[in-house]
Design a protein around this motif. Structure first.
Motif, PDB file in Angstrom:
ATOM      1  N   LEU A 210      45.433 -11.851  -3.276  1.00 47.24           N
ATOM      2  CA  LEU A 210      45.269 -10.588  -3.987  1.00 47.24           C
ATOM      3  C   LEU A 210      44.603  -9.601  -3.037  1.00 47.24           C
ATOM      4  O   LEU A 210      43.693  -9.968  -2.290  1.00 47.24           O
ATOM      5  CB  LEU A 210      44.380 -10.775  -5.214  1.00 47.24           C
ATOM      6  CG  LEU A 210      44.783 -11.852  -6.229  1.00 47.24           C
ATOM      7  CD1 LEU A 210      43.670 -12.045  -7.253  1.00 47.24           C
ATOM      8  CD2 LEU A 210      46.095 -11.500  -6.902  1.00 47.24           C
ATOM      9  N   SER A 211      45.041  -8.372  -3.085  1.00 45.25           N
ATOM     10  CA  SER A 211      44.380  -7.321  -2.304  1.00 45.25           C
ATOM     11  C   SER A 211      44.062  -6.159  -3.225  1.00 45.25           C
ATOM     12  O   SER A 211      44.898  -5.760  -4.046  1.00 45.25           O
ATOM     13  CB  SER A 211      45.256  -6.863  -1.134  1.00 45.25           C
ATOM     14  OG  SER A 211      46.496  -6.364  -1.601  1.00 45.25           O
ATOM     15  N   ILE A 212      42.855  -5.647  -3.096  1.00 47.36           N
ATOM     16  CA  ILE A 212      42.394  -4.532  -3.930  1.00 47.36           C
ATOM     17  C   ILE A 212      41.872  -3.446  -2.990  1.00 47.36           C
ATOM     18  O   ILE A 212      41.017  -3.708  -2.133  1.00 47.36           O
ATOM     19  CB  ILE A 212      41.274  -4.971  -4.896  1.00 47.36           C
ATOM     20  CG1 ILE A 212      41.742  -6.155  -5.749  1.00 47.36           C
ATOM     21  CG2 ILE A 212      40.866  -3.803  -5.796  1.00 47.36           C
ATOM     22  CD1 ILE A 212      41.375  -7.520  -5.202  1.00 47.36           C
ATOM     23  N   LEU A 213      42.395  -2.247  -3.171  1.00 52.68           N
ATOM     24  CA  LEU A 213      42.044  -1.125  -2.294  1.00 52.68           C
ATOM     25  C   LEU A 213      41.387  -0.018  -3.110  1.00 52.68           C
ATOM     26  O   LEU A 213      41.899   0.381  -4.155  1.00 52.68           O
ATOM     27  CB  LEU A 213      43.307  -0.595  -1.613  1.00 52.68           C
ATOM     28  CG  LEU A 213      43.139   0.505  -0.571  1.00 52.68           C
ATOM     29  CD1 LEU A 213      42.364  -0.019   0.641  1.00 52.68           C
ATOM     30  CD2 LEU A 213      44.503   1.037  -0.148  1.00 52.68           C
ATOM     31  N   ARG A 214      40.257   0.454  -2.639  1.00 54.91           N
ATOM     32  CA  ARG A 214      39.553   1.563  -3.294  1.00 54.91           C
ATOM     33  C   ARG A 214      39.481   2.766  -2.357  1.00 54.91           C
ATOM     34  O   ARG A 214      39.198   2.608  -1.159  1.00 54.91           O
ATOM     35  CB  ARG A 214      38.141   1.143  -3.690  1.00 54.91           C
ATOM     36  CG  ARG A 214      38.069   0.138  -4.823  1.00 54.91           C
ATOM     37  CD  ARG A 214      36.619  -0.183  -5.153  1.00 54.91           C
ATOM     38  NE  ARG A 214      36.487  -1.212  -6.180  1.00 54.91           N
ATOM     39  CZ  ARG A 214      36.362  -0.972  -7.478  1.00 54.91           C
ATOM     40  NH1 ARG A 214      36.352   0.286  -7.916  1.00 54.91           N
ATOM     41  NH2 ARG A 214      36.244  -1.965  -8.341  1.00 54.91           N
ATOM     42  N   ALA A 271      33.348  -7.574  -4.157  1.00 54.69           N
ATOM     43  CA  ALA A 271      34.494  -8.477  -4.332  1.00 54.69           C
ATOM     44  C   ALA A 271      34.607  -8.929  -5.781  1.00 54.69           C
ATOM     45  O   ALA A 271      35.710  -9.006  -6.338  1.00 54.69           O
ATOM     46  CB  ALA A 271      34.357  -9.679  -3.395  1.00 54.69           C
ATOM     47  N   ARG A 272      33.466  -9.210  -6.406  1.00 49.83           N
ATOM     48  CA  ARG A 272      33.490  -9.620  -7.818  1.00 49.83           C
ATOM     49  C   ARG A 272      34.015  -8.479  -8.699  1.00 49.83           C
ATOM     50  O   ARG A 272      34.805  -8.709  -9.627  1.00 49.83           O
ATOM     51  CB  ARG A 272      32.090 -10.029  -8.273  1.00 49.83           C
ATOM     52  CG  ARG A 272      31.565 -11.305  -7.635  1.00 49.83           C
ATOM     53  CD  ARG A 272      30.275 -11.756  -8.335  1.00 49.83           C
ATOM     54  NE  ARG A 272      29.690 -12.906  -7.664  1.00 49.83           N
ATOM     55  CZ  ARG A 272      28.704 -12.824  -6.757  1.00 49.83           C
ATOM     56  NH1 ARG A 272      28.188 -11.634  -6.445  1.00 49.83           N
ATOM     57  NH2 ARG A 272      28.233 -13.922  -6.197  1.00 49.83           N
ATOM     58  N   ALA A 273      33.586  -7.282  -8.423  1.00 48.09           N
ATOM     59  CA  ALA A 273      34.042  -6.125  -9.202  1.00 48.09           C
ATOM     60  C   ALA A 273      35.544  -5.903  -9.003  1.00 48.09           C
ATOM     61  O   ALA A 273      36.271  -5.596  -9.959  1.00 48.09           O
ATOM     62  CB  ALA A 273      33.266  -4.880  -8.801  1.00 48.09           C
ATOM     63  N   ASP A 274      36.021  -6.074  -7.788  1.00 48.06           N
ATOM     64  CA  ASP A 274      37.444  -5.887  -7.519  1.00 48.06           C
ATOM     65  C   ASP A 274      38.274  -6.965  -8.190  1.00 48.06           C
ATOM     66  O   ASP A 274      39.392  -6.709  -8.663  1.00 48.06           O
ATOM     67  CB  ASP A 274      37.697  -5.881  -6.013  1.00 48.06           C
ATOM     68  CG  ASP A 274      37.260  -4.582  -5.354  1.00 48.06           C
ATOM     69  OD1 ASP A 274      37.005  -3.605  -6.086  1.00 48.06           O
ATOM     70  OD2 ASP A 274      37.178  -4.539  -4.115  1.00 48.06           O
TER      71      ASP A 274
END
Length: 292
Positions: A210-214, A271-274
């Motif tokens: 999984l990748s999460i970008l902000r 990381a937990r929030a993402d």
């Protein structure tokens, strides 16, 4: 008298098979991790995840029309949940949807039928059903993979089952998720910027991440990659697809400490929030076969 004698002989022959079939089916339906799931809602209320669960468990899926039904006496039936009646079923197969090695034209199996409000059996004879099963010990005997692994074979349900099975057997089918691996987070150069990558553990060892970008002033964007390389064009899975099911029903509710053990505290928190962004976007798994 001749007709009555023939029917009695047929009934006796079917009853002789009960012991062998029951020993296998009881083994699959003894109390355990899946027992609650087997005490199901009626098929009309089954969700995508419910059908995917059954299809994923079953090496054989067949469409059949029920012929003979024999109610088992308490001493024959063994342990049966309250509100159910265990019956011996003989059904004529009309189509083999999934299964290697073929299937007998007529199959026999045990089924726990849900009783109606009056404590009566529903009308099962001549019903068209879909069976999620595995082969039994003898030719023509099958074993349902769960108590509710017989569902009504409506046209819509048949098409849904076929679509799910097609996804399951595809060469690029997403693997079962068994847990979470390491997570990494890199903060950006400006406030509110960052990227998280979370690796998933899979049953067959295939890489999934999984990748999460902000970005400042933008909603977080996330994607799932099936492979070693994260594709820039990767997108979240479509709800009601096999990949969505694998994630929504397979991911734990929180990122475990083991996954962020190597991260500094601020990065671990990010990381937990993402990870929660991903879970929120996936939504609930939607299983209705049991209270999980």
């Amino acid at each position: 008298m001749k007709k009555k004698s023939t029917l009695s002989a047929r009934k006796l022959a079917l009853l002789c098979l009960i012991s062998a079939v029951q020993s296998q089916i009881s083994a699959a339906q003894t109390p355990g991790a899946r027992t609650a799931a087997q005490l199901s809602q009626p098929a009309a209320g089954l969700s995508y995840a419910d059908i995917a669960d059954l299809a994923d468990m079953a090496p054989m899926v067949a469409q059949a029309r029920i012929g003979n039904i024999i109610k088992l006496r308490p001493e024959q039936a063994g342990t049966v949940p309250a509100g159910y009646q265990r019956v011996f079923v003989e059904a004529n197969v009309t189509a083999l949807i999934r299964g290697e090695g073929g299937i007998s034209p007529t199959v026999r199996y045990l089924y726990d039928a849900r009783l109606d409000a009056r404590g009566k059996l529903p009308k099962l004879k001549k019903a068209d059903v879909l069976l999620f099963a595995r082969k039994g010990a003898r030719p023509g005997e099958i074993q349902l993979v769960a108590r509710d692994a017989q569902i009504a074979a409506s046209a819509a349900e048949l098409e849904r089952v076929k679509a799910i099975l097609s996804e399951l057997v595809a060469n690029n089918a997403p693997p079962r998720i068994t847990g979470l691996g390491d997570a990494f987070h890199v903060a950006g150069t400006i406030a509110g910027e960052g990227e998280t990558q979370i690796f998933l553990r899979t049953e067959n060892g295939d890489p999934v991440s999984l990748s999460i970008l902000r970005r400042p002033g933008q909603a977080p964007r996330w994607a799932v990659a099936l492979g070693e390389i994260v594709d820039e064009a990767a997108r979240p899975p479509v709800r009601g697809s096999l990949l969505w099911y694998r994630l929504a029903c397979g991911l734990p509710p929180e990122l475990p400490a083991q996954s962020v053990r190597a991260l500094a505290a601020p990065d671990a928190e990010a990381a937990r929030a993402d990870y929660q962004v991903v879970l929120s976007a996936l939504g609930p798994c939607g299983r209705t076969r049991s209270a999980r």
